[in-house]
Design a protein around this motif. Structure first.
Motif, PDB file in Angstrom:
ATOM      1  N   PRO A  21      38.958  34.702 -30.456  1.00 51.71           N
ATOM      2  CA  PRO A  21      40.228  35.249 -29.939  1.00 51.71           C
ATOM      3  C   PRO A  21      40.191  35.510 -28.445  1.00 51.71           C
ATOM      4  CG  PRO A  21      39.636  36.310 -31.999  1.00 51.71           C
ATOM      5  CD  PRO A  21      38.446  35.494 -31.584  1.00 51.71           C
ATOM      6  N   LEU A  22      39.045  35.997 -27.939  1.00 51.84           N
ATOM      7  CA  LEU A  22      38.897  36.256 -26.509  1.00 51.84           C
ATOM      8  C   LEU A  22      38.894  34.947 -25.725  1.00 51.84           C
ATOM      9  CD1 LEU A  22      38.489  38.451 -24.389  1.00 51.84           C
ATOM     10  CD2 LEU A  22      36.021  38.233 -24.737  1.00 51.84           C
ATOM     11  N   PHE A  23      38.169  33.954 -26.226  1.00 52.55           N
ATOM     12  CA  PHE A  23      38.138  32.632 -25.601  1.00 52.55           C
ATOM     13  C   PHE A  23      39.548  32.044 -25.525  1.00 52.55           C
ATOM     14  CE2 PHE A  23      37.873  27.987 -26.290  1.00 52.55           C
ATOM     15  CZ  PHE A  23      37.219  27.621 -25.131  1.00 52.55           C
ATOM     16  N   TYR A  24      40.321  32.205 -26.598  1.00 55.20           N
ATOM     17  CA  TYR A  24      41.684  31.682 -26.647  1.00 55.20           C
ATOM     18  C   TYR A  24      42.554  32.354 -25.581  1.00 55.20           C
ATOM     19  CZ  TYR A  24      46.168  30.174 -28.610  1.00 55.20           C
ATOM     20  OH  TYR A  24      47.403  29.609 -28.772  1.00 55.20           O
ATOM     21  N   LYS A  25      42.429  33.670 -25.448  1.00 58.02           N
ATOM     22  CA  LYS A  25      43.253  34.398 -24.484  1.00 58.02           C
ATOM     23  C   LYS A  25      42.917  34.013 -23.044  1.00 58.02           C
ATOM     24  CE  LYS A  25      44.014  38.325 -27.553  1.00 58.02           C
ATOM     25  NZ  LYS A  25      43.681  39.728 -27.862  1.00 58.02           N
ATOM     26  N   ILE A  26      41.631  33.793 -22.766  1.00 63.05           N
ATOM     27  CA  ILE A  26      41.213  33.414 -21.413  1.00 63.05           C
ATOM     28  C   ILE A  26      41.680  32.005 -21.076  1.00 63.05           C
ATOM     29  CG2 ILE A  26      39.207  32.897 -19.959  1.00 63.05           C
ATOM     30  CD1 ILE A  26      37.783  35.241 -21.400  1.00 63.05           C
ATOM     31  N   THR A  27      41.450  31.063 -21.993  1.00 64.14           N
ATOM     32  CA  THR A  27      41.801  29.667 -21.717  1.00 64.14           C
ATOM     33  C   THR A  27      43.306  29.440 -21.681  1.00 64.14           C
ATOM     34  OG1 THR A  27      41.576  29.122 -24.070  1.00 64.14           O
ATOM     35  CG2 THR A  27      39.664  28.728 -22.659  1.00 64.14           C
ATOM     36  N   HIS A  28      44.070  30.320 -22.346  1.00 59.53           N
ATOM     37  CA  HIS A  28      45.528  30.207 -22.334  1.00 59.53           C
ATOM     38  C   HIS A  28      46.170  31.131 -21.307  1.00 59.53           C
ATOM     39  CE1 HIS A  28      44.634  28.096 -26.032  1.00 59.53           C
ATOM     40  NE2 HIS A  28      45.867  27.656 -26.065  1.00 59.53           N
ATOM     41  N   ASP A  29      45.322  31.756 -20.478  1.00 58.60           N
ATOM     42  CA  ASP A  29      45.758  32.563 -19.335  1.00 58.60           C
ATOM     43  C   ASP A  29      46.710  33.686 -19.747  1.00 58.60           C
ATOM     44  OD1 ASP A  29      45.344  33.021 -16.666  1.00 58.60           O
ATOM     45  OD2 ASP A  29      47.086  31.871 -16.012  1.00 58.60           O
ATOM     46  N   GLU A  30      46.386  34.346 -20.857  1.00 56.67           N
ATOM     47  CA  GLU A  30      47.201  35.484 -21.273  1.00 56.67           C
ATOM     48  C   GLU A  30      46.958  36.664 -20.326  1.00 56.67           C
ATOM     49  OE1 GLU A  30      46.889  36.412 -25.389  1.00 56.67           O
ATOM     50  OE2 GLU A  30      47.421  34.379 -26.045  1.00 56.67           O
ATOM     51  N   PRO A  31      47.917  37.596 -20.209  1.00 58.42           N
ATOM     52  CA  PRO A  31      47.796  38.699 -19.245  1.00 58.42           C
ATOM     53  C   PRO A  31      46.533  39.535 -19.448  1.00 58.42           C
ATOM     54  CG  PRO A  31      50.020  38.571 -20.140  1.00 58.42           C
ATOM     55  CD  PRO A  31      49.189  37.621 -20.946  1.00 58.42           C
ATOM     56  N   GLY A  32      45.998  40.054 -18.331  1.00 56.98           N
ATOM     57  CA  GLY A  32      44.817  40.885 -18.377  1.00 56.98           C
ATOM     58  C   GLY A  32      43.526  40.094 -18.323  1.00 56.98           C
ATOM     59  N   TYR A  33      42.423  40.747 -18.674  1.00 60.45           N
ATOM     60  CA  TYR A  33      41.094  40.119 -18.736  1.00 60.45           C
ATOM     61  C   TYR A  33      40.668  39.530 -17.382  1.00 60.45           C
ATOM     62  CZ  TYR A  33      42.460  40.350 -23.633  1.00 60.45           C
ATOM     63  OH  TYR A  33      42.921  40.768 -24.853  1.00 60.45           O
ATOM     64  N   HIS A  34      41.003  40.241 -16.296  1.00 61.22           N
ATOM     65  CA  HIS A  34      40.785  39.688 -14.954  1.00 61.22           C
ATOM     66  C   HIS A  34      39.301  39.438 -14.668  1.00 61.22           C
ATOM     67  CE1 HIS A  34      44.993  40.363 -14.190  1.00 61.22           C
ATOM     68  NE2 HIS A  34      44.881  41.657 -14.444  1.00 61.22           N
ATOM     69  N   PHE A  35      38.437  40.375 -15.055  1.00 56.04           N
ATOM     70  CA  PHE A  35      37.015  40.207 -14.784  1.00 56.04           C
ATOM     71  C   PHE A  35      36.467  39.006 -15.569  1.00 56.04           C
ATOM     72  CE2 PHE A  35      32.587  41.020 -16.073  1.00 56.04           C
ATOM     73  CZ  PHE A  35      31.993  40.991 -14.818  1.00 56.04           C
ATOM     74  N   LEU A  36      36.805  38.936 -16.845  1.00 57.64           N
ATOM     75  CA  LEU A  36      36.314  37.839 -17.676  1.00 57.64           C
ATOM     76  C   LEU A  36      36.850  36.493 -17.191  1.00 57.64           C
ATOM     77  CD1 LEU A  36      36.471  39.416 -21.246  1.00 57.64           C
ATOM     78  CD2 LEU A  36      34.443  38.948 -19.862  1.00 57.64           C
ATOM     79  N   LYS A  37      38.080  36.479 -16.711  1.00 59.76           N
ATOM     80  CA  LYS A  37      38.649  35.240 -16.170  1.00 59.76           C
ATOM     81  C   LYS A  37      37.886  34.809 -14.917  1.00 59.76           C
ATOM     82  CE  LYS A  37      43.383  35.771 -17.919  1.00 59.76           C
ATOM     83  NZ  LYS A  37      44.783  36.054 -17.552  1.00 59.76           N
ATOM     84  N   ALA A  38      37.497  35.783 -14.093  1.00 63.16           N
ATOM     85  CA  ALA A  38      36.733  35.469 -12.877  1.00 63.16           C
ATOM     86  C   ALA A  38      35.360  34.891 -13.244  1.00 63.16           C
ATOM     87  CB  ALA A  38      36.577  36.719 -12.020  1.00 63.16           C
ATOM     88  N   VAL A  39      34.727  35.482 -14.253  1.00 59.62           N
ATOM     89  CA  VAL A  39      33.434  34.968 -14.725  1.00 59.62           C
ATOM     90  C   VAL A  39      33.602  33.559 -15.277  1.00 59.62           C
ATOM     91  CG1 VAL A  39      31.605  35.258 -16.437  1.00 59.62           C
ATOM     92  CG2 VAL A  39      32.495  37.260 -15.204  1.00 59.62           C
ATOM     93  N   ALA A  40      34.655  33.366 -16.085  1.00 61.29           N
ATOM     94  CA  ALA A  40      34.911  32.048 -16.679  1.00 61.29           C
ATOM     95  C   ALA A  40      35.202  31.009 -15.592  1.00 61.29           C
ATOM     96  CB  ALA A  40      36.075  32.124 -17.663  1.00 61.29           C
ATOM     97  N   TYR A  41      35.887  31.440 -14.534  1.00 56.62           N
ATOM     98  CA  TYR A  41      36.184  30.526 -13.427  1.00 56.62           C
ATOM     99  C   TYR A  41      34.891  30.055 -12.771  1.00 56.62           C
ATOM    100  CZ  TYR A  41      38.659  28.554  -9.438  1.00 56.62           C
ATOM    101  OH  TYR A  41      39.159  27.689  -8.484  1.00 56.62           O
ATOM    102  N   GLY A  42      33.961  30.991 -12.578  1.00 59.74           N
ATOM    103  CA  GLY A  42      32.664  30.618 -12.007  1.00 59.74           C
ATOM    104  C   GLY A  42      31.905  29.660 -12.909  1.00 59.74           C
ATOM    105  N   LEU A  43      31.959  29.904 -14.215  1.00 60.76           N
ATOM    106  CA  LEU A  43      31.308  29.015 -15.174  1.00 60.76           C
ATOM    107  C   LEU A  43      31.957  27.632 -15.184  1.00 60.76           C
ATOM    108  CD1 LEU A  43      30.771  31.500 -18.142  1.00 60.76           C
ATOM    109  CD2 LEU A  43      29.037  30.634 -16.563  1.00 60.76           C
ATOM    110  N   SER A  44      33.265  27.597 -14.921  1.00 65.32           N
ATOM    111  CA  SER A  44      33.949  26.306 -14.848  1.00 65.32           C
ATOM    112  C   SER A  44      33.407  25.456 -13.697  1.00 65.32           C
ATOM    113  CB  SER A  44      35.465  26.505 -14.658  1.00 65.32           C
ATOM    114  OG  SER A  44      36.048  27.081 -15.805  1.00 65.32           O
ATOM    115  N   GLY A  45      33.012  26.131 -12.604  1.00 59.33           N
ATOM    116  CA  GLY A  45      32.398  25.408 -11.491  1.00 59.33           C
ATOM    117  C   GLY A  45      31.089  24.759 -11.910  1.00 59.33           C
ATOM    118  N   GLY A  46      30.288  25.499 -12.674  1.00 57.59           N
ATOM    119  CA  GLY A  46      29.043  24.940 -13.187  1.00 57.59           C
ATOM    120  C   GLY A  46      29.296  23.797 -14.160  1.00 57.59           C
TER     121      GLY A  46
END
Length: 364
Positions: free
Chosen positions: A6-31
């Motif tokens: 559920p958390l993965f779904y919310k991050i990948t679908h850019d649902e509101p909130g989860y700013h820190f986790l989105k920033a971490v995921a963005y960095g992982l996307s670079g890798g």
């Protein structure tokens, strides 16, 4: 995985909130991007060698994670070639399958269970009679282990656009008209498996979830401008009939006055929910599970409990989910709960043009 999904779904679908986790995921996307480029470079420079199957090979794939209709399109393509008189073999990874045995079906008998084969491989075997279904992470090795037994004219690689290890004659990529490019980010920040520039490798795109032929014009125009050599078709996934867990066909009219519980384990559950709505089904409860979810007795009893609590006697799911629920049929019967799935098929609006195009590309 189920608790993380559920958390993965919310991050990948850019649902509101989860700013820190989105920033971490963005960095992982670079890798992820760097790893992707390294992988491609190794094949491009010859450090890793591509292998060729001894016949025509076509890949069906996508850019965005899940929900575009790859499996229905693979079945459509396999039947199309079979009707042309060609000997066809379908090769899939067999994701989450519990055995290394490559032969799922010899075309006449399904040799593995859903758990052994993986849900999508088993679904292909169930629906494609007269067509061998092969599974394996190493597609070339799986093909060559059975090639002499079937001597196909054409091999269709299911979900293989990112599988660089095997050469193919054609790459056909599916994009959903609803969300062709996800939210524009690579995994795990978004749903892109590759950047949009990867379409330079493809010969054709099929835009799916197009309800009328004149829809999708804007996306089609964009693709033709960005990728002039790309041939673009449009299509939709249509429901042929409703089928029970026992294999009995059910008239839609029999469901018109019922309150229904729908559930699925898909990457994009919204498409299944919309399909139910398009059929005018009275969905009062909807549950979603992670993609490729393996149902347990606990899951089934939970579904039955919700149904009984709300005086619901009919449940609706997808055929992909149904194959993993066959072992639990007695539980539904004991609880007096019917469980049905819509049998679906891929419809191409430009079918004659598609046949002409593919014959020309393969020299038929």
């Amino acid at each position: 995985m189920a608790s993380f999904y559920p958390l993965f779904y919310k991050i990948t679908h850019d649902e509101p909130g989860y700013h820190f986790l989105k920033a971490v995921a963005y960095g992982l996307s670079g890798g992820y991007f760097l790893g992707l480029k390294l992988h491609q470079w190794l094949y491009k420079t010859g450090w890793l060698k591509q292998k060729s199957a001894p016949c025509h090979t076509i890949s069906v794939g996508n850019l965005v994670l899940g929900g575009v209709g790859k499996t229905p399109f693979t079945m459509f393509l396999a039947r199309l070639f079979k009707n042309m008189g060609k000997k066809v073999m379908v090769v899939t990874r067999g994701y989450k399958g519990q055995t290394n045995h490559p032969l799922v079906s010899n075309g006449y008998k399904t040799l593995l269970t859903p758990l052994e084969a993986g849900d999508e491989a088993y679904l292909l075997a169930k629906n494609l009679k007269g067509i061998p279904i092969i599974r394996g992470k190493n597609r070339y090795q799986a093909i060559m282990s059975v090639f002499k037994d079937f001597l196909p004219d054409i091999i269709i690689l299911d979900d293989a656009f990112q599988h660089y290890a095997l050469k193919r004659d054609l790459d056909i990529v599916l994009l959903s008209a609803h969300s062709p490019f996800g939210k524009g980010h690579l995994l795990p920040r978004g749903r892109f498996r590759e950047p949009i520039s990867a379409l330079n490798r493809a010969q054709a795109v099929v835009i799916t979830h197009v309800k009328e032929e004149n829809q999708g014009k804007k996306l089609k125009k964009f693709l033709k401008k960005r990728f002039p050599d790309l041939t673009v078709f449009t299509g939709d996934i249509e429901v042929e009939k409703m089928v029970s867990i026992q294999g009995k066909e059910i008239e839609l009219s029999a469901l018109s006055d019922k309150c229904l519980l729908a559930f699925c384990g898909l990457a994009e559950p919204v498409y299944f929910y919309q399909t139910c709505k398009d059929l005018n089904l009275g969905i009062t409860h909807f549950l979603s599970y992670p993609d490729h979810h393996r149902y347990t007795k606990k899951d089934v009893l939970h579904l039955i409990e919700i149904a009984k609590k709300n005086k619901i006697d009919t449940l609706i799911t997808t055929e992909k989910d149904m194959v993993k629920l066959l072992a639990f049929s007695p539980l539904f019967t004991e609880a007096n709960c019917s469980i049905l799935y819509p049998s679906i098929t891929m419809h191409l609006y430009q079918i004659e043009a598609f046949i002409s195009w593919i014959k020309g590309k393969l020299g038929f």
